[in-house]
Design a protein around this motif. Structure first.
Motif: not given
Length: 493
Positions: A65-71
Motif C-alpha cells: 500500500y502507498a500508506f504502509k511501507p514494506w519493512k
C-alpha cells in the motif's frame, strides 16, 4: 427481515478491500462502511493459495500500500509474509472490526428513487440484506470456487494424485516422488523450484514457452535506503523508482519488441549455458508483454534446472495414463503427482448479479469508465489492478477516486454519480489487451473499453494518477443527479 444500512458496502477483505477500508476512513471518515467477505479470513488470494513457494511476482514496494511501507528485507516476498502484511494493516487501522466473514454477496439492486443499492449476501444458509449509497467491488478478478483445468483425455485413468494449485491438499507428500507440473505461467515457475527441493524430480510440461526473467529477491538499494532514511521516505523513493522503471520497460517492449525479446532470451541463455535448448523451451513466439512476464527470484527456477532437480518439456498432451502422461511426440512422462497449473477462471464484477431499476446489468455489453466504473451503473466501482505492473498501484488510485466522488456528492447534495457515454459511437476494444489463455477465455463476458478518454483503460500509472487523483470529477461523462430530499416538515396545528 431486518435490513442494515451503511454508506458504503465493500465486497471482499483481501488486499483491495482492506485498502478500500483504509481510504474510506481516512479520506471520508464520516461515512459508515462494512466489508462483506465470503470466506472466513482476511487476505483474499494470499489466504486462499497454499501451494509450495507461493509468492508475489511483483515487488512489495509497488504491491504494498502507498500508506504502509514494506519493512522486510525481501522485495519479492513469499505468500505468508504478504498475508501477514495485509492482516497487520487491517488490525492496525481497525479495519478488521468492519468485516463480516462468511457473507457471500450474490445480488445487488439499485433503486434511483431511493438512491440506494440493496445487497443480498448468503451466510449460514440464510440471506441477509444490506442497503448502501455506494457499492465498491474489491473481490478480485477470478472465481475462488475452482481454478481452470482443461478436459485432459484419460485423466480419470491416472493412478497418482492430481491437484490444482488453487486447492492445494494439506496432506500431499511429494518428497522423493516424480512430479509433473502442467503449465508455464507464474504459478508453474513458482511451484517447480520449490517442489524440486524435496521431490525426486519435477518436470514442467508446457505447450509453449513464456518469458522468464530473474531478479534478486532482496533489493539492496532499498534496504540501504531504509537504513539511512527514517519513516516513509525510503519507501516512497523506491516505490517511484520501481514504478518508473516498470513503465520504461513496458514502453520499450512495445516500441522495440525484437530487441527486448533478444535481451530476455540472452539472459536465460546466460543462466542455463550454451548447450541448453533455450530456443525450444524459453523463446516465446509472441512479443514481450503480450502476456505477463514471469519473474523468478534469485534465479531459483534456473538453479533447479542446472542442478538436475527440474527440467522443462515443451510438447502437447495426447492422454493421461495410469502412470503419468503420454505426449503427442510419443514420449512418456512418469508421475506420482501431477499439478495442473493451468490458470484461473476469470469472474466479472465479483460474480454478482446486478440490476439497475429492475434492468439486469449485462457486463459484456457495458462500457468501462476509467477502468473502474460502468456506463449506466450508478454509485458502483470495482478495484482492478494492472496487467503490466502491481495490482495495488491502480487499486490505491481507484480508492482515492471513490472517496473524492463520495465527498463531492455530499458537498453538492447529489446522491447519484452515473457514467454516461456522451461521445456517441466509437470503436470498442476488449477490456484487456492481453492474449493469455485465461484472459482470452473470459473477455467476451467483461465490459468493453472505448477508444477515447475517459472510456479508455490505461495500463499506465502516470496517466491514471492524473485521471483519478487530479482530473475534474465533472468531466462531461460523469453525471451527478438525484438531489437529496429535504426532510418532510409537518406544520403544528
Amino acid at each position: 427481515m431486518a435490513v442494515e444500512h451503511f454508506d458504503v458496502v465493500i465486497v471482499g477483505a483481501g488486499l483491495s478491500g482492506v485498502g478500500a477500508g483504509y481510504h474510506l476512513q481516512t479520506e471520508a471518515p464520516d461515512r459508515s462502511y462494512v466489508i462483506l467477505e465470503g470466506r472466513d479470513a482476511v487476505g483474499g488470494t494470499w489466504d486462499l493459495f497454499r501451494y509450495p513457494g507461493i509468492r508475489s511476482d511483483s515487488d512489495m514496494y509497488t504491491l504494498g500500500y502507498a500508506f504502509k511501507p514494506w519493512k522486510e528485507a525481501k522485495a519479492i516476498a513469499d505468500g505468508p509474509s504478504i498475508l501477514n502484511y495485509v492482516r497487520e494493516t487491517a488490525r492496525e487501522h481497525g479495519i478488521d472490526r468492519h468485516i463480516r466473514f462468511g457473507h457471500q454477496v450474490k445480488r445487488a439492486a439499485w433503486s434511483t428513487e431511493d438512491a440506494l443499492w440493496t445487497v443480498e449476501a448468503e451466510t449460514g444458509g440464510k440471506t441477509l440484506r444490506f442497503t448502501c449509497s455506494f457499492l465498491f467491488l474489491c473481490g478480485g478478478y477470478y472465481s475462488y470456487e475452482a481454478g481452470y483445468t482443461p478436459d485432459f483425455p484419460g485423466a480419470d485413468r491416472f493412478g497418482g494424485r492430481l491437484v490444482h494449485p488453487q486447492h492445494w491438499p494439506s496432506d500431499l507428500d511429494y518428497a522423493g516422488k516424480q512430479v509433473v507440473v502442467i503449465g508455464s505461467g507464474a504459478t508453474a515457475v513458482t511451484i517447480v523450484p520449490e517442489m524440486a527441493k524435496t521431490a525426486a524430480h519435477v518436470t514442467m510440461l508446457q505447450r509453449s514457452p513464456t518469458y522468464v526473467v530473474s531478479r534478486p529477491a532482496e533489493d539492496k538499494m532499498a534496504n540501504w535506503l531504509r537504513a539511512k532514511l527514517r519513516g516513509k521516505l525510503a519507501y516512497d523513493i523506491i516505490r517511484w523508482r520501481n514504478v518508473l522503471f516498470g513503465m520504461y520497460f513496458f514502453n520499450l517492449a512495445r516500441k522495440k519488441p525484437a530487441a527486448v525479446k533478444k535481451r530476455i532470451v540472452d539472459m536465460v541463455r546466460a543462466e542455463l549455458g550454451p548447450d541448453y535448448d533455450v530456443e525450444t523451451h524459453f523463446t516465446p513466439t509472441y512479443n514481450p508483454w503480450d502476456q505477463r512476464l514471469c519473474l523468478v527470484p534469485d534465479s531459483d527456477m534456473f538453479q533447479a534446472i542446472r542442478s538436475g532437480g527440474a527440467s522443462v518439456v515443451t510438447d502437447h498432451i495426447e492422454t493421461f495414463t495410469e502412470t503419468g502422461i503420454r505426449l503427442k511426440s510419443g514420449k512418456a512422462l512418469t508421475a506420482d503427482v501431477i499439478v495442473t497449473a493451468t490458470g484461473l477462471n476469470l469472474q466479472v464484477m465479483n460474480g454478482i448479479e446486478l440490476t439497475v431499476d429492475g434492468r439486469p446489468v449485462e457486463p459484456g455489453k457495458t462500457l468501462s469508465y476509467k477502468g473502474m466504473m460502468y456506463e449506466g451503473v450508478p454509485n458502483l466501482a470495482s478495484a482492478f489492478g494492472y496487467t503490466n505492473a502491481s495490482w495495488t498501484l491502480k487499486c490505491d488510485l481507484t480508492c482515492e477516486y471513490v472517496t473524492r466522488l463520495l465527498n463531492h456528492m455530499k458537498k453538492t447534495g447529489l446522491r447519484q454519480a452515473t457514467p454516461r457515454n456522451r461521445v456517441g459511437e466509437m470503436e470498442l476494444l476488449p477490456w484487456l489487451d492481453f492474449n493469455s489463455g485465461y484472459v482470452v477465455r473470459a473477455m467476451d463476458k467483461f465490459p468493453k473499453q472505448g477508444a477515447k478518454a475517459p472510456w479508455r483503460l490505461h495500463q499506465n500509472y502516470a496517466l491514471d494518477l492524473m485521471s483519478l487523483r487530479y482530473a475534474k470529477l465533472e468531466d462531461g461523462a460523469m453525471e451527478f443527479s438525484n438531489l437529496e430530499r429535504a426532510p418532510l416538515r409537518i406544520a403544528a396545528e
